[in-house]
Write a protein that holds these residues in place. Structure first.
Motif, short mmCIF file in Angstrom:
data_model
loop_
_atom_site.label_atom_id
_atom_site.label_comp_id
_atom_site.label_asym_id
_atom_site.label_seq_id
_atom_site.Cartn_x
_atom_site.Cartn_y
_atom_site.Cartn_z
N ARG A 1 0.83 -1.19 0.00
CA ARG A 1 0.00 0.00 0.00
C ARG A 1 0.87 1.25 0.00
NH1 ARG A 1 -3.36 -3.05 3.96
NH2 ARG A 1 -5.24 -3.67 2.81
N ALA A 2 0.52 2.16 -0.89
CA ALA A 2 1.19 3.46 -0.88
C ALA A 2 0.71 4.26 0.32
CB ALA A 2 0.89 4.22 -2.18
N ARG A 3 1.60 4.98 0.97
CA ARG A 3 1.25 5.68 2.20
C ARG A 3 0.18 6.74 1.97
NH1 ARG A 3 6.63 7.47 5.29
NH2 ARG A 3 5.02 8.35 6.66
N LYS A 4 0.14 7.33 0.78
CA LYS A 4 -0.81 8.41 0.53
C LYS A 4 -2.15 7.92 0.01
CE LYS A 4 2.75 11.91 -0.31
NZ LYS A 4 3.27 12.94 -1.25
N ARG A 5 -2.26 6.64 -0.28
CA ARG A 5 -3.54 6.12 -0.77
C ARG A 5 -4.48 5.88 0.40
NH1 ARG A 5 -3.27 1.44 -5.10
NH2 ARG A 5 -5.48 2.00 -5.09
N PRO A 6 -5.78 6.10 0.21
CA PRO A 6 -6.74 5.89 1.30
C PRO A 6 -6.73 4.44 1.77
CG PRO A 6 -7.75 7.09 -0.52
CD PRO A 6 -6.43 6.62 -1.01
N LEU A 7 -6.86 4.25 3.06
CA LEU A 7 -6.90 2.92 3.64
C LEU A 7 -8.27 2.30 3.34
CD1 LEU A 7 -5.02 1.15 5.41
CD2 LEU A 7 -6.31 1.98 7.39
N PRO A 8 -8.33 1.04 2.91
CA PRO A 8 -9.62 0.39 2.63
C PRO A 8 -10.33 0.00 3.93
CG PRO A 8 -7.85 -1.18 2.28
CD PRO A 8 -7.19 0.14 2.61
N VAL A 9 -10.84 0.99 4.63
CA VAL A 9 -11.42 0.77 5.95
C VAL A 9 -12.59 -0.21 5.88
CG1 VAL A 9 -12.62 1.88 7.87
CG2 VAL A 9 -10.65 2.99 6.81
N GLY A 10 -13.44 -0.06 4.87
CA GLY A 10 -14.58 -0.95 4.76
C GLY A 10 -14.17 -2.41 4.67
N ALA A 11 -13.14 -2.70 3.88
CA ALA A 11 -12.66 -4.07 3.74
C ALA A 11 -12.08 -4.58 5.05
CB ALA A 11 -11.62 -4.15 2.63
N LEU A 12 -11.31 -3.72 5.74
CA LEU A 12 -10.71 -4.15 7.00
C LEU A 12 -11.77 -4.38 8.07
CD1 LEU A 12 -7.57 -1.81 7.12
CD2 LEU A 12 -7.67 -4.23 6.48
N GLU A 13 -12.80 -3.55 8.07
CA GLU A 13 -13.89 -3.75 9.03
C GLU A 13 -14.63 -5.06 8.76
OE1 GLU A 13 -16.14 -0.18 8.63
OE2 GLU A 13 -15.02 0.87 10.20
N ALA A 14 -14.80 -5.38 7.48
CA ALA A 14 -15.44 -6.66 7.13
C ALA A 14 -14.60 -7.83 7.60
CB ALA A 14 -15.69 -6.74 5.63
N LEU A 15 -13.28 -7.75 7.43
CA LEU A 15 -12.39 -8.82 7.88
C LEU A 15 -12.37 -8.90 9.40
CD1 LEU A 15 -9.40 -8.28 5.44
CD2 LEU A 15 -10.97 -10.23 5.45
N SER A 16 -12.61 -7.77 10.06
CA SER A 16 -12.58 -7.73 11.51
C SER A 16 -13.83 -8.30 12.14
CB SER A 16 -12.37 -6.29 11.99
OG SER A 16 -12.44 -6.21 13.40
N GLY A 17 -15.00 -7.91 11.61
CA GLY A 17 -16.23 -8.33 12.26
C GLY A 17 -17.34 -8.74 11.32
N GLY A 18 -17.03 -8.88 10.05
CA GLY A 18 -18.05 -9.23 9.08
C GLY A 18 -18.42 -10.70 9.11
N SER A 19 -19.48 -11.03 8.40
CA SER A 19 -19.89 -12.43 8.29
C SER A 19 -18.86 -13.21 7.47
CB SER A 19 -21.26 -12.52 7.62
OG SER A 19 -21.18 -12.09 6.26
#
Length: 633
Positions: free
Chosen positions: A362-380
């Protein structure tokens, strides 16, 4: 039949009576080392079987309480189903009480019981003060409502109550699934005379049977299981959640050491980078980019650098996305719990949960894929599988690695793949969107080619695959389009089903001009380029190929075509005048085919290919029965 209910582990400050409690509950002294006997402290992990009635038992792990051996405590706590937080009634809460409690919480141990030992040494009022101190310690943690039991190993007070509470807590837990990948973190590795290499650990997931082949990670070796023990008894198979000892053989057996894992996935590789959700404990120092910490995962301890992803610093009491870069690679799985400790002075400063065992760059200046990480954290399970497949895109994911990358069981991954409509090819799984995108690109390219060349009967498949991105996804897209009758493959070309070339008025006029050029040329047709000049066509090839397909032109050489009726007359004359003759040279044919050598040789080559003539050592032969063979074919 005795049912194994799970793994129970002690935790707490040194000299608070953990080992004595284990001895009183099981009859087994967990301190087996001479040094432990001499020093009167627990140094290594100890193990015993705890009987919880005639029909049930549990594995009991005793951990050291000294601050110098917290790393060993973390290794023992990994895989616990129930923690026994041991607090001496005569001393109350001490530093390692607090640290061990933090470790249990950071590792996600689902439940604890608080055991107040040495209760016979204090008055009731003092015991009540200690109970209040414990309640204050647990307040704000997941264990605030935990049962507190006062015990004495001398009098036996509270031990029966403790056994009942342990059984009730284990019976109410969520069972580990036997339908899962095999993972055994190794906490001991030693040689036994007559047996060879033996390793022990708590089987986190899956099942291990005699004869199984397992892989050592990190390290890459392969071993075969020649013997299995569960809680000290020889068995044919060990199940998830059991204390397990394995006798190993094979080329990788001698190198197996504490901190490694045994798994059943040869494709699973250790990683030097992990994306995690990390939490800094209150009272710890802030984490800034590049800070070095001790990373505890399973029974392994390595050094890593933390890189906050949501900002330059993560403050005490806060949580946030992190990347951890490891000095030594670890085989991590989504959902794994990590304990983080400072380098010096060594103390627990936080923890983390693995979300991406093999994160993308990941490039440091690119937005973090928060939605994907949240799904991996607590998604179905379906959401996690979807995120992993979408991130992989057209590269796809090995089917066997989905449980590692999602934290789901193999059967849950299979069901999610089905629900997502993902596409499989061989051992790879691809997101439906990637295949659909490749299908759209492929259809668009074929349509574009037919629009650019309205005389083409179709488009070549190889450039079509390239236009769809190439690789397995392009093959899947093409197969789907052919199976779904959105395209057909005819004469080696792709086209919409039932597609036929229908020249318009403009194309028909151009075809007529080119046809007249070749018809007028007779036996000495021009090369395509010269024919184009004569016909005034800047790009004659689509026209020439169409005339060839409809049978008005015949290809003699790469760019040499002849008017079909002229060539048919040549064949007739050769058959009529030279049939049955052999040993013919080019000059023998010039009497029948009055053309220059430049055109004669391509015509003879055509006659050879068509079987009118045959090349022999002394020249060509003309067949007598050609007409008969053609009429009978």
């Amino acid at each position: 039949m005795t049912v194994h209910l799970g793994i129970v582990g002690t935790a707490g400050h040194i000299d608070h009576g953990k080992s004595a409690l284990v001895l009183a509950l099981t009859g087994v002294d967990p301190d087996r080392l001479a040094e432990e006997k001499a020093r009167g402290i627990t140094i290594e992990l100890g193990f015993a079987e705890l009987h919880l009635g005639e029909d049930a038992s549990a594995g009991l792990v005793d951990v050291p309480g000294h601050e110098s051996f917290v790393r060993t405590m973390v290794a023992g706590a990994s895989g616990m189903d129930l923690g026994l937080l041991v607090v001496a009634s005569d001393e109350g809460v001490m530093p390692q009480t607090t640290e061990h409690l933090a470790v249990l919480e950071l590792l996600g141990v689902p439940r604890i019981l608080v055991v107040l030992t040495k209760s016979d040494l204090v008055e009731t009022d003092w015991l009540e003060l200690v109970q209040g101190e414990v309640a204050e310690l647990l307040d704000g943690t997941p264990y605030a409502a935990s049962h507190v039991i006062a015990t004495s190993v001398r009098s036996g007070e509270g031990l029966d109550e403790l056994r009942v509470a342990i059984r009730q807590a284990l019976e109410g837990r969520v069972r580990r699934s036997g339908d899962d990948i095999v993972r055994l973190p190794v906490d001991r590795s030693f040689l036994v005379r007559g047996t060879g290499r033996v390793v022990t650990g708590t089987l986190w997931s899956g099942k291990i049977a005699v004869g199984d082949r397992l892989h050592v990670r990190p390290g890459g070796g392969e071993v075969r299981v020649r013997g299995v023990e569960a809680h000290g008894r020889a068995v044919e198979r060990a199940d998830a959640g059991q204390r397990t000892a394995l006798a190993l053989t094979g080329p990788g057996a001698e190198s197996v050491a504490r901190g490694q894992i045994l798994c059943d996935l040869g494709e699973w590789q250790a990683s030097r980078r992990l994306t995690v959700w990390g939490e800094v404990l209150d009272g710890a120092s802030p984490w800034t980019r590049g800070d070095r910490l001790r990373v505890h995962l399973g029974t392994a301890e390595v050094v890593g650098r933390v890189l906050p992803l949501g900002g330059p610093v993560l403050e005490p009491g806060q949580g946030g996305w992190l990347e951890i870069r490891l000095k030594t690679p670890l085989p991590a799985r989504t959902g794994d719990r990590i304990v983080l400790r400072s380098l010096s002075p060594v103390r627990t400063v936080g923890g983390a949960r693995v979300l991406e065992p093999h994160p993308p760059r990941r490039a440091r200046k690119r937005p973090l894929p928060v939605g994907a990480l949240e799904a991996l954290s607590g998604g179905s399970e379906a959401e996690r599988v979807r995120v992993v497949l979408e991130r992989a895109g057209r590269d796809g994911v090995l089917r066997t690695l989905l449980p590692v990358l999602t934290g789901c069981t193999p059967s849950a991954c299979d069901e999610a793949v089905r629900l997502e409509g993902a596409v499989e090819r061989g051992r790879q799984v691809f997101p439906r969107g990637a295949v659909a995108s490749a299908q759209a690109a492929l259809l668009g390219w074929v349509d574009e080619q037919l629009s650019k060349d309205p005389l083409a009967p179709g488009a070549p498949p190889d450039p079509a695959r390239v236009a769809a991105g190439g690789g397995p996804v392009a093959e899947l897209a093409l197969e789907a389009l052919l199976t779904g009758r959105q395209l057909e493959l005819a004469d080696g070309l792709l086209r919409p089903p039932g597609y036929t070339v229908q020249p318009g008025e403009r194309e028909s006029a151009r075809l007529a001009v080119v046809a007249r050029v070749y018809e007028a040329a007779g036996l000495e047709p021009p090369a395509v380029g010269l024919a184009a000049q004569t016909a005034g066509e800047p790009d004659p090839w689509p026209l020439v190929r169409h005339l060839e397909r409809v049978g008005q032109l015949v290809r003699l050489d790469t760019d040499l075509f002849i008017w079909a009726p002229v060539l048919a007359e040549v064949r007739r004359r050769v058959q009529e005048e030279l049939a049955g003759r052999t040993g013919l040279g080019p000059m023998d044919f010039r009497g029948v085919i009055p053309v220059s050598r430049r055109h004669l040789l391509p015509i003879l080559g055509y006659l050879d290919r068509e079987g009118v003539t045959t090349r022999e050592t002394d020249g060509r032969a003309v067949h007598r029965d050609l007409a008969g063979r053609e009429s009978g074919s």
